[in-house]
Structure formats: C-alpha cells, structure tokens
Design a protein around this motif. Structure first.
Motif, PDB file in Angstrom:
ATOM      1  N   PRO A 188       0.815  -1.217   0.000  1.00  0.00           N
ATOM      2  CA  PRO A 188       0.000   0.000   0.000  1.00  0.00           C
ATOM      3  C   PRO A 188       0.853   1.273   0.000  1.00  0.00           C
TER       4      PRO A 188
ATOM      5  N   GLU B 203      -0.077  -4.178   7.453  1.00  0.00           N
ATOM      6  CA  GLU B 203      -1.085  -3.752   6.475  1.00  0.00           C
ATOM      7  C   GLU B 203      -0.917  -4.534   5.165  1.00  0.00           C
ATOM      8  N   THR B 204       0.322  -4.745   4.760  1.00  0.00           N
ATOM      9  CA  THR B 204       0.605  -5.475   3.527  1.00  0.00           C
ATOM     10  C   THR B 204       0.173  -6.930   3.643  1.00  0.00           C
TER      11      THR B 204
ATOM     12  N   LYS C   7      -3.672  -7.059   3.536  1.00  0.00           N
ATOM     13  CA  LYS C   7      -4.215  -6.780   2.207  1.00  0.00           C
ATOM     14  C   LYS C   7      -4.001  -7.942   1.249  1.00  0.00           C
ATOM     15  N   ASN C   8      -2.822  -8.545   1.276  1.00  0.00           N
ATOM     16  CA  ASN C   8      -2.486  -9.569   0.284  1.00  0.00           C
ATOM     17  C   ASN C   8      -2.890 -10.983   0.675  1.00  0.00           C
TER      18      ASN C   8
END
Length: 242
Positions: free
Chosen positions: A27, A48-49, A52-53
């Motif tokens: 992101p 966060e990564t 998200k993934n």
C-alpha cells in the motif's frame, strides 16, 4: 517473518514462515518483495501489507534484535539443533560477525566455533549464525532453520525453573519492539507455556507446489504465488487446522 498461532481451542501452537521475496502489493508503493514493506515503514506497513495480500487480520507484532536473541538463547542454556555438515564453514565465518555483536570486549580467541555436524547444543551467537545462513541452499531452508531455533528454544524453556523463565521474560520485555502491552505478553506466554506443545506444526508460505521463484526485471528475484490456493491454505492452517 513468522506468524505465531496459539490455538486455545485445540491446545496447539503453530508457526508460519512467510517468504521475504513474496511478490505483493505494498500500500502506497508498488508491487514488490514483501520485506520491502518493513524496510519502508516498519511493522505497521508490514502488517497492512500482510492483511491486504493474504487476508489475515494481524494487528500485533514483536521484533527482536540480534543482541536480545543471543541473550535469550544463553539465558535458557542454549538450544539443540541439527547442523548439516555442509553448513559448518559458513556458520563459522558468520560467527565472527555475530560474536562481535555479542561482546565486543572479548578477544577472538574466546570464540567457540562449530566443529562437527549433527545434533548439538549451541549458544547464543552460534544460534544467530545458524539462523542467518542461506547461501548453501536457499531462503526457504533458512526459514526452516529459524523455525527449528524457535521450537528448540520453546522446548528448552519448558525445562527451566521459574527464576530462569522470569529472567528470559525480562530480557524479552526490555529488548524488543512491540505493540503488545507487557501484561498481555506475559499472559500469552503463560498460555503457550501451559500448552507444552513439543510437536509444533509448521508451514512455509507460499506453498511449495503453488509458487515460482523468477527474475522480475529490476525487482530482482521474487516469488510469484497462486493467490487463491495459497490464501485458502494459509487461512486453513491458522484458523481451521483441526
């Protein structure tokens, strides 16, 4: 990067290594190796990564420095690992560096090198050297050695008396970066200790049969992965293992 699962329902502990070269959307940046997210903005962006993934809502983290890693291993009396003979030379060359981090005041003559392959007990700076090698095989093998170190440390901790455990906890609390409150960390540790799960299950992610290591132009070596299959297997391992 390892995800720790403490499954209270099944009284089970699991370890999931996430390959550092996994090709992901970071992101605010671009599609790159997963470890770049940590390099850019530290744990918050890494979490966060991952969320998200991979679809895994992780909001807690612990990072441990080289020095505290070695201090913890020494406090519990070392760890037992199986050293492949082909890795002896590279471990010993790395020990020269890890020993200088361990104690700059001691002379090189005090360094204890690895003499033979096989199952043996190693100290803190030897364990750090063991955890870092990868050029005799690959990053996945290194991930496996890191999980072996954690599993051995956990088994050794189960054998210790209360004063030793308290000192190990003190080292961790004062020598790591985390967003977990000290009391909560102790509660999690007690839960894991009481499980006494000596057969900790492990996963290497992405799954070997559904990943491919390729050169991606200027991005270098990256790991492409079958997103649908890997996301399903990761969630199953973490949330619905039994």
């Amino acid at each position: 990067m390892i995800i720790l699962t403490i499954d209270s329902k099944n009284k089970d502990i699991r370890l999931t290594s996430i390959g550092r070269d996994t090709y992901v959307d970071i992101p605010g940046y671009s599609t790159e190796k997963l470890n770049h997210s940590y390099a850019y903005e530290g744990p918050p962006l890494l979490l966060e990564t991952i969320n998200k993934n991979f679809g895994i809502p992780i909001d807690k983290y612990i990072t441990v420095s080289f020095k505290s890693f070695m201090d913890i291993v020494d406090e519990i009396g070392g760890i037992e690992v199986n050293i492949d003979s082909k890795n002896i030379d590279i471990i010993n060359s790395t020990i020269n560096e890890t020993y200088s981090i361990y104690n700059e005041d001691k002379t090189a003559a005090s360094i204890k090198l690895i003499k033979n392959g096989g199952i043996q007990t190693i100290n803190g700076y030897q364990a750090l050297a063991f955890s870092r090698i990868r050029y005799t095989d690959n990053g996945y093998a290194r991930d496996g050695r890191q999980r072996e170190v954690i599993l051995s440390a956990y088994k050794m901790l189960l054998k210790q008396d209360l004063p030793t455990i308290k000192e190990a906890v003190n080292i961790i609390l004062h020598n790591c970066k985390t967003n977990i409150a000290p009391l909560e960390m102790v509660q999690i540790g007690i839960k894991a200790y009481n499980m006494k799960d000596s057969g900790i299950d492990q996963l290497e992610f992405p799954i070997a049969s559904h990943r491919e290591d390729i050169i991606k132009g200027e991005k270098g070596w990256v790991t492409e992965w079958d997103k649908e299959y890997n996301q399903k297997e990761l969630k199953k391992f973490i949330y619905n293992y039994k």
